[in-house]
Design a protein around this motif. Structure first.
Motif, PDB file in Angstrom:
ATOM      1  N   PRO A 140      10.749  -1.687  -7.872  1.00  0.00           N
ATOM      2  CA  PRO A 140      10.007  -2.555  -6.805  1.00  0.00           C
ATOM      3  C   PRO A 140       8.697  -2.065  -6.943  1.00  0.00           C
ATOM      4  O   PRO A 140       8.291  -0.991  -6.170  1.00  0.00           O
ATOM      5  CB  PRO A 140      11.070  -2.817  -5.790  1.00  0.00           C
ATOM      6  CG  PRO A 140      12.184  -1.645  -5.769  1.00  0.00           C
ATOM      7  CD  PRO A 140      12.262  -1.306  -6.576  1.00  0.00           C
ATOM      8  N   ILE A 141       7.439  -3.002  -7.342  1.00  0.00           N
ATOM      9  CA  ILE A 141       6.400  -2.355  -6.890  1.00  0.00           C
ATOM     10  C   ILE A 141       5.870  -2.903  -5.666  1.00  0.00           C
ATOM     11  O   ILE A 141       5.535  -2.057  -4.530  1.00  0.00           O
ATOM     12  CB  ILE A 141       5.099  -3.098  -7.987  1.00  0.00           C
ATOM     13  CG1 ILE A 141       6.155  -2.670  -9.725  1.00  0.00           C
ATOM     14  CG2 ILE A 141       4.387  -2.849  -7.807  1.00  0.00           C
ATOM     15  CD1 ILE A 141       5.103  -3.121 -10.785  1.00  0.00           C
ATOM     16  N   ALA A 142       6.019  -4.200  -5.444  1.00  0.00           N
ATOM     17  CA  ALA A 142       5.181  -4.425  -3.772  1.00  0.00           C
ATOM     18  C   ALA A 142       7.066  -6.121  -3.928  1.00  0.00           C
ATOM     19  O   ALA A 142       8.048  -6.548  -4.190  1.00  0.00           O
ATOM     20  CB  ALA A 142       4.558  -5.431  -3.922  1.00  0.00           C
ATOM     21  N   LEU A 321       2.984   5.719 -12.339  1.00  0.00           N
ATOM     22  CA  LEU A 321       2.672   4.290 -11.588  1.00  0.00           C
ATOM     23  C   LEU A 321       2.204   4.126 -10.316  1.00  0.00           C
ATOM     24  O   LEU A 321       1.989   3.487  -9.910  1.00  0.00           O
ATOM     25  CB  LEU A 321       3.324   3.472 -12.264  1.00  0.00           C
ATOM     26  CG  LEU A 321       2.285   3.546 -14.194  1.00  0.00           C
ATOM     27  CD1 LEU A 321       3.081   2.507 -15.201  1.00  0.00           C
ATOM     28  CD2 LEU A 321       1.174   3.188 -14.651  1.00  0.00           C
ATOM     29  N   LEU A 322       4.299   4.223  -9.896  1.00  0.00           N
ATOM     30  CA  LEU A 322       4.712   3.952  -8.193  1.00  0.00           C
ATOM     31  C   LEU A 322       3.909   4.882  -7.735  1.00  0.00           C
ATOM     32  O   LEU A 322       3.870   4.722  -5.957  1.00  0.00           O
ATOM     33  CB  LEU A 322       5.991   4.448  -8.460  1.00  0.00           C
ATOM     34  CG  LEU A 322       6.637   3.178  -9.915  1.00  0.00           C
ATOM     35  CD1 LEU A 322       8.033   3.589  -9.554  1.00  0.00           C
ATOM     36  CD2 LEU A 322       6.258   1.881  -8.958  1.00  0.00           C
ATOM     37  N   ASN A 323       3.744   5.986  -7.843  1.00  0.00           N
ATOM     38  CA  ASN A 323       3.066   7.322  -6.281  1.00  0.00           C
ATOM     39  C   ASN A 323       2.114   8.094  -6.259  1.00  0.00           C
ATOM     40  O   ASN A 323       2.318   8.862  -5.134  1.00  0.00           O
ATOM     41  CB  ASN A 323       4.900   8.458  -6.308  1.00  0.00           C
ATOM     42  CG  ASN A 323       5.804   7.514  -6.282  1.00  0.00           C
ATOM     43  OD1 ASN A 323       6.274   6.331  -5.663  1.00  0.00           O
ATOM     44  ND2 ASN A 323       6.821   7.779  -7.096  1.00  0.00           N
ATOM     45  N   GLN A 331      -5.624   0.483  -7.806  1.00  0.00           N
ATOM     46  CA  GLN A 331      -4.642  -0.675  -8.128  1.00  0.00           C
ATOM     47  C   GLN A 331      -4.622  -1.438  -6.585  1.00  0.00           C
ATOM     48  O   GLN A 331      -5.200  -2.814  -6.649  1.00  0.00           O
ATOM     49  CB  GLN A 331      -3.516  -0.486  -8.849  1.00  0.00           C
ATOM     50  CG  GLN A 331      -1.961  -1.291  -8.132  1.00  0.00           C
ATOM     51  CD  GLN A 331      -1.195  -1.225  -8.984  1.00  0.00           C
ATOM     52  OE1 GLN A 331      -0.310  -1.747  -9.894  1.00  0.00           O
ATOM     53  NE2 GLN A 331       0.171  -1.216  -7.686  1.00  0.00           N
ATOM     54  N   LYS A 332      -4.842  -0.265  -5.758  1.00  0.00           N
ATOM     55  CA  LYS A 332      -5.549  -1.581  -4.546  1.00  0.00           C
ATOM     56  C   LYS A 332      -3.774  -2.581  -4.004  1.00  0.00           C
ATOM     57  O   LYS A 332      -3.058  -1.703  -3.945  1.00  0.00           O
ATOM     58  CB  LYS A 332      -6.662  -2.777  -3.976  1.00  0.00           C
ATOM     59  CG  LYS A 332      -7.639  -1.793  -4.768  1.00  0.00           C
ATOM     60  CD  LYS A 332      -8.864  -1.864  -4.086  1.00  0.00           C
ATOM     61  CE  LYS A 332      -9.752  -1.293  -4.652  1.00  0.00           C
ATOM     62  NZ  LYS A 332     -11.395  -1.713  -4.599  1.00  0.00           N
ATOM     63  N   ASN A 333      -3.938  -3.472  -3.882  1.00  0.00           N
ATOM     64  CA  ASN A 333      -2.516  -4.393  -3.453  1.00  0.00           C
ATOM     65  C   ASN A 333      -2.641  -5.728  -4.031  1.00  0.00           C
ATOM     66  O   ASN A 333      -2.258  -6.692  -4.156  1.00  0.00           O
ATOM     67  CB  ASN A 333      -3.078  -5.459  -2.104  1.00  0.00           C
ATOM     68  CG  ASN A 333      -4.188  -6.174  -1.391  1.00  0.00           C
ATOM     69  OD1 ASN A 333      -5.201  -5.681  -3.034  1.00  0.00           O
ATOM     70  ND2 ASN A 333      -4.345  -6.908  -0.918  1.00  0.00           N
ATOM     71  N   ASP A 334      -3.408  -5.254  -5.827  1.00  0.00           N
ATOM     72  CA  ASP A 334      -3.311  -6.188  -6.689  1.00  0.00           C
ATOM     73  C   ASP A 334      -1.598  -6.756  -7.154  1.00  0.00           C
ATOM     74  O   ASP A 334      -1.518  -8.126  -7.266  1.00  0.00           O
ATOM     75  CB  ASP A 334      -3.594  -5.901  -8.497  1.00  0.00           C
ATOM     76  CG  ASP A 334      -3.802  -7.025  -9.206  1.00  0.00           C
ATOM     77  OD1 ASP A 334      -4.294  -8.273  -9.317  1.00  0.00           O
ATOM     78  OD2 ASP A 334      -3.217  -6.444  -9.983  1.00  0.00           O
ATOM     79  N   LYS A 342       4.202   6.694  -0.298  1.00  0.00           N
ATOM     80  CA  LYS A 342       3.055   7.061  -1.295  1.00  0.00           C
ATOM     81  C   LYS A 342       1.850   6.789  -1.120  1.00  0.00           C
ATOM     82  O   LYS A 342       0.394   6.691  -0.808  1.00  0.00           O
ATOM     83  CB  LYS A 342       3.062   8.558  -2.361  1.00  0.00           C
ATOM     84  CG  LYS A 342       2.401   9.851  -2.119  1.00  0.00           C
ATOM     85  CD  LYS A 342       3.044  10.249  -3.066  1.00  0.00           C
ATOM     86  CE  LYS A 342       1.874  12.045  -3.547  1.00  0.00           C
ATOM     87  NZ  LYS A 342       1.801  13.186  -4.446  1.00  0.00           N
ATOM     88  N   SER A 343       2.195   5.765  -2.228  1.00  0.00           N
ATOM     89  CA  SER A 343       0.976   4.193  -2.094  1.00  0.00           C
ATOM     90  C   SER A 343       0.642   3.509  -1.137  1.00  0.00           C
ATOM     91  O   SER A 343      -0.684   3.515  -1.442  1.00  0.00           O
ATOM     92  CB  SER A 343       1.262   3.547  -3.049  1.00  0.00           C
ATOM     93  OG  SER A 343       1.964   4.816  -4.755  1.00  0.00           O
ATOM     94  N   LEU A 344       1.881   3.837  -0.304  1.00  0.00           N
ATOM     95  CA  LEU A 344       1.001   2.650   0.979  1.00  0.00           C
ATOM     96  C   LEU A 344      -0.108   3.623   1.883  1.00  0.00           C
ATOM     97  O   LEU A 344      -0.948   3.582   2.763  1.00  0.00           O
ATOM     98  CB  LEU A 344       2.054   2.130   1.455  1.00  0.00           C
ATOM     99  CG  LEU A 344       1.463   1.141   3.038  1.00  0.00           C
ATOM    100  CD1 LEU A 344       1.163   0.552   2.853  1.00  0.00           C
ATOM    101  CD2 LEU A 344       3.411   1.154   3.519  1.00  0.00           C
ATOM    102  N   THR A 345       0.570   5.099   2.119  1.00  0.00           N
ATOM    103  CA  THR A 345      -0.423   5.867   2.558  1.00  0.00           C
ATOM    104  C   THR A 345      -1.781   5.778   2.592  1.00  0.00           C
ATOM    105  O   THR A 345      -2.064   5.924   3.066  1.00  0.00           O
ATOM    106  CB  THR A 345       0.225   7.133   2.945  1.00  0.00           C
ATOM    107  OG1 THR A 345       1.906   7.052   3.489  1.00  0.00           O
ATOM    108  CG2 THR A 345       0.089   7.919   3.927  1.00  0.00           C
ATOM    109  N   ALA A 346      -1.719   5.878   0.975  1.00  0.00           N
ATOM    110  CA  ALA A 346      -3.743   6.371   0.269  1.00  0.00           C
ATOM    111  C   ALA A 346      -4.040   5.015   0.643  1.00  0.00           C
ATOM    112  O   ALA A 346      -5.295   4.805   1.195  1.00  0.00           O
ATOM    113  CB  ALA A 346      -3.272   6.123  -0.988  1.00  0.00           C
TER     114      ALA A 346
END
Length: 412
Positions: A140-142, A321-323, A331-334, A342-346
């Motif tokens: 899952p991406i989101a 793409l994921l991490n 990508q932000k929250n698109d 990791k992406s959320l922390t960024a």
């Protein structure tokens, strides 16, 4: 001297051929990975920029992009799944797992590529949404769920409480009815979701089986239609043209909406335009219920082609793409608030998440154990359309309850 010049000329020509040959070998040695996704031009722009960044860091890998609008992408994928011409790495819808991989063999088992994808950025529960028959088909991406959102200023001005139970919801509607207002507007899809939530909480029984069959009697279905008519009659639901109308807040017709998490900003903009302030609501519950009645799904997912010729390279790109934090910042929250830690922390560290988006994510995580995984039948457009049409027709007195129940039941 002439001999030396001739010799040097030969050397120069030889070196030129050598350089060209080496370049040719390098091009031939590149691994080509096809990547497909859907979305608008804005999404394409940052994705292509991200691909360039990945290729610059991985010169031995060439990414071949394939993208389109959602409707065309869905149509193309349906055909490519038949012919086996899917992209190596692809964005997929959650319900495609049941449709194209009911036995877990329709996509590559990503568990086999755990050395190349940082799966530790996800919980076991996160990955369970992409697991079919023990095989990790997609990541899952989101996440997405239907959630109420309200104009906080209206509640504060009128000393009202944001509802958490069905009784509180009807109490709010009673107050609003005096002003010819309604609680919320919502799509036909979320009308079905609201009905399911009430029934499952009230009767501790699932409306659908995991295989998409109707799990209730015609008598029980009739109770659902009666309840939905009540919601319309008592000014809970505002749907003048049998669909969602967020702009109704400007007409002083609604104080809220039920939306996907990634749509709440739409209501926030409408609320801001009248001097309001959007705030997330609570999942409506029946006190003491053993079933939550609410459902969660991945907003979208990434998968790898089942017969990908270079799965390790595909996995490396999928991990990016994921991490990858740099891609996360592009990508932000698109595609929604990222599941990857990791992406959320960024995004959090760079203040790229709106407070409501983060609140929605926290609400999902806090309720994760109680919210059910979305069933594909709940996303079936034919089911959604038939349910909404019969609810509205029954509420308007155009058909009898038995006719509405019979018409909807015919789908099975």
């Amino acid at each position: 001297m002439l001999k030396n010049k001739h010799f040097l000329s030969i050397i120069v020509v030889f070196l030129c051929f050598f350089v060209v040959a080496c370049s040719a070998v390098k091009d031939e040695g590149q691994s080509v990975i096809q990547f497909s996704w859907w979305g608008n031009e804005g999404r394409a722009e940052y994705t292509l920029k991200g691909i360039e960044l990945f290729e610059s860091e991985n010169p031995s890998i060439k990414i071949e992009p394939k993208y389109n609008t959602w409707s065309q992408y869905e149509k193309n994928c349906a055909e490519s799944f038949k012919t086996g011409e899917c992209a190596d790495v692809m964005q997929i819808n959650f319900e495609w797992l049941a449709k194209y991989s009911p036995d877990g063999k329709g996509f590559y088992d990503i568990n086999k590529l755990s050395d190349y994808i940082n799966l530790y950025n996800y919980t076991i529960n996160d990955l369970s949404y992409g697991t079919v028959a023990g095989k990790l088909n997609a990541i899952p991406i989101a996440f997405n769920t239907a959630i109420p959102v309200y104009d906080k200023n209206f509640f504060e001005r009128n000393s009202l409480k944001i509802p958490s139970t069905w009784d509180e919801l009807f109490s709010l509607a009673k107050f609003l009815r005096q002003k010819d207002m309604y609680v919320f507007t919502l799509s036909n899809r979320h009308i079905l979701f609201l009905a399911i939530a009430w029934f499952e909480q009230t009767f501790s029984k699932k409306v659908f089986t995991v295989n998409g069959k109707l799990n209730i009697s015609e008598s029980e279905l009739g109770q659902i239609f009666d309840f939905m008519k009540l919601l319309l009659d008592e000014h809970v639901i505002y749907s003048p043209k049998r669909g969602i109308k967020l702009s109704a807040i400007k007409d002083k017709k609604i104080v809220g909406a039920i939306l996907w998490c990634n749509e709440i900003s739409l209501f926030a903009k409408e609320a801001d335009s009248i001097g309001g302030s959007a705030v997330l609501g609570n999942f409506i519950q029946t006190p003491g219920a053993t079933e939550s009645g609410w459902y969660l799904k991945p907003a979208s997912m990434y998968a790898i082609k089942k017969d990908c010729k270079n799965p390790k390279t595909a996995a490396k790109f999928l991990n990016y793409l994921l991490n990858n934090q740099n891609f996360a910042l592009l990508q932000k929250n698109d595609k929604g608030v990222p599941v990857s830690n990791k992406s959320l922390t960024a995004l959090l560290e760079n203040n790229m998440l709106e407070s409501m988006q983060y609140s929605a994510l926290m609400k999902i995580r806090f309720n994760r154990g109680a919210i059910n995984p979305m069933l594909p039948v709940m996303e079936d457009n034919a089911v959604i359309k038939a349910f909404a049409e019969n609810v509205f027709d029954y509420a308007a007195g155009k058909v009898s309850k038995s006719d509405a129940v019979s018409a909807f039941s015919k789908l099975w």
